[in-house]
Design a protein around this motif. Structure first.
Motif, short mmCIF file in Angstrom:
data_model
loop_
_atom_site.label_atom_id
_atom_site.label_comp_id
_atom_site.label_asym_id
_atom_site.label_seq_id
_atom_site.Cartn_x
_atom_site.Cartn_y
_atom_site.Cartn_z
N GLN A 49 0.84 -1.19 0.00
CA GLN A 49 0.00 0.00 0.00
C GLN A 49 0.88 1.24 0.00
OE1 GLN A 49 -3.15 0.34 2.81
NE2 GLN A 49 -4.36 -1.23 1.84
N TYR A 50 0.42 2.24 -0.74
CA TYR A 50 1.12 3.51 -0.84
C TYR A 50 0.29 4.54 -0.10
CZ TYR A 50 3.61 1.05 -4.49
OH TYR A 50 4.36 0.14 -5.18
N PHE A 51 0.94 5.28 0.79
CA PHE A 51 0.24 6.18 1.68
C PHE A 51 0.33 7.63 1.22
CE2 PHE A 51 -1.11 3.71 5.33
CZ PHE A 51 -0.45 2.52 5.12
N GLY A 52 -0.74 8.37 1.47
CA GLY A 52 -0.71 9.81 1.32
C GLY A 52 0.07 10.45 2.45
N PRO A 53 0.21 11.77 2.43
CA PRO A 53 1.04 12.48 3.42
C PRO A 53 0.37 12.67 4.77
CG PRO A 53 0.10 14.04 1.89
CD PRO A 53 -0.29 12.68 1.40
#
Lengths: 113, 116
Positions: A102-106
Motif C-alpha cells: 500500500q502507498y500512503f498519502g502524506p
C-alpha cells in the motif's frame, strides 16, 4: 510522479460542522483505504474500497462516510465531527487484489474543538 | 481477526550499532504478507521492507533485514549500522493474502531513538 494526495493537510474545525477530506491517486489503483492514527494505538482502518462503487467498513467506521464514484478519488466525510475524531488521517492505495504494497498519502491532521 | 503486537514502545541505540525491533502476529491464515513501515517526524509512511509468508528466505534491503519465523509467528526487523536518519516510529503490519478486505493490521509502533 506516482503519488497519493490528501487535502487539506491540516484542519481545525468545531463540533458538528460537516467536513470532507479528499484523497486522490494517480496510479490507477483499484484499492483504496482510510486509516486513523492515534498515539499508542497505531493505525486503524476506517473504510476501504475494492473498486468504484464498492466500499466496506474497517475496524473503526463509526462517525465516518466514504464514497468511490471515480477510481482515482476516495473522499472521507465526517457528517458531524466530534472531539474524539481528532486524529491523524491517512489515505492509502494499492494496485489490486493479491498485490501486497500500500502507498500512503502524506496525512491530514484534524482537530475538532 | 489478525493481531499484530510490538512489545517495545521505545528503543534506543548508538549510532553505527545494530538494533532489532520485535513484532509478533496472530493469524490462522497460511497466505499473507508482512511489512515494516517507517514514520519519520514528517509523518509520511515509508515502506522499509516486506516479506511474503510463502518465502522461507528472509527479506533484505541494504541495512535492513528481517528474521521471519513463520511457526513462531515472529517478524523482527534488524537495522545494521544505525544512522541518525533511522530515527522514527516503526510499524509492523500484516496483510491477508486471500483478498477481500484490503487493509493492513498494524502494530502500535516502536519509537526508535538513535544516540549520536
Amino acid at each position: 510522479e506516482a503519488q497519493v494526495t490528501q487535502n487539506p493537510r491540516y484542519l481545525i474545525t468545531v463540533t458538528g460542522k460537516k467536513l470532507t477530506v479528499t484523497c486522490s491517486q494517480n496510479m490507477n489503483h483499484e484499492y483504496m483505504s482510510w486509516y486513523r492514527q492515534d498515539p499508542g494505538l497505531g493505525l486503524r482502518q476506517i473504510y476501504y474500497s475494492m473498486n468504484v462503487e464498492v466500499t466496506d467498513k474497517g475496524d473503526v467506521p463509526e462517525g465516518y462516510k466514504v464514497s468511490r464514484k471515480e477510481k482515482r478519488n476516495f473522499p472521507l466525510i465526517l457528517e458531524s465531527p466530534s472531539p474524539n475524531q481528532t486524529s491523524l488521517y491517512f489515505c492509502a492505495s494499492s494496485p489490486g487484489r493479491g498485490t501486497d504494497t500500500q502507498y500512503f498519502g502524506p496525512g491530514t491532521r484534524l482537530t475538532v474543538l | 481477526a489478525q493481531t499484530v503486537t510490538q512489545s517495545q514502545p521505545e528503543m534506543s541505540v548508538q549510532e553505527a550499532e545494530t538494533v532489532t525491533l520485535s513484532c509478533t502476529y496472530d493469524t490462522s491464515e497460511s497466505d499473507y504478507y508482512l511489512f515494516w513501515y517507517k514514520q519519520p517526524p514528517s509523518r509520511q509512511m515509508i515502506l522499509v521492507i516486506r516479506q511474503e509468508a510463502y518465502k522461507q528466505q528472509n527479506a533484505t534491503e541494504n541495512r535492513f533485514s528481517v528474521n521471519f519465523q513463520k511457526a513462531a509467528k515472529s517478524f523482527s526487523l534488524k537495522i545494521s549500522d544505525s544512522q541518525l536518519g533511522d530515527a522514527a516510529m516503526y510499524f509492523c503490519a500484516y496483510r491477508s493474502g486471500r483478498g477481500g478486505a484490503d487493509g493492513f493490521t498494524f502494530g502500535k509502533g516502536t519509537h526508535l531513538i538513535i544516540q549520536p
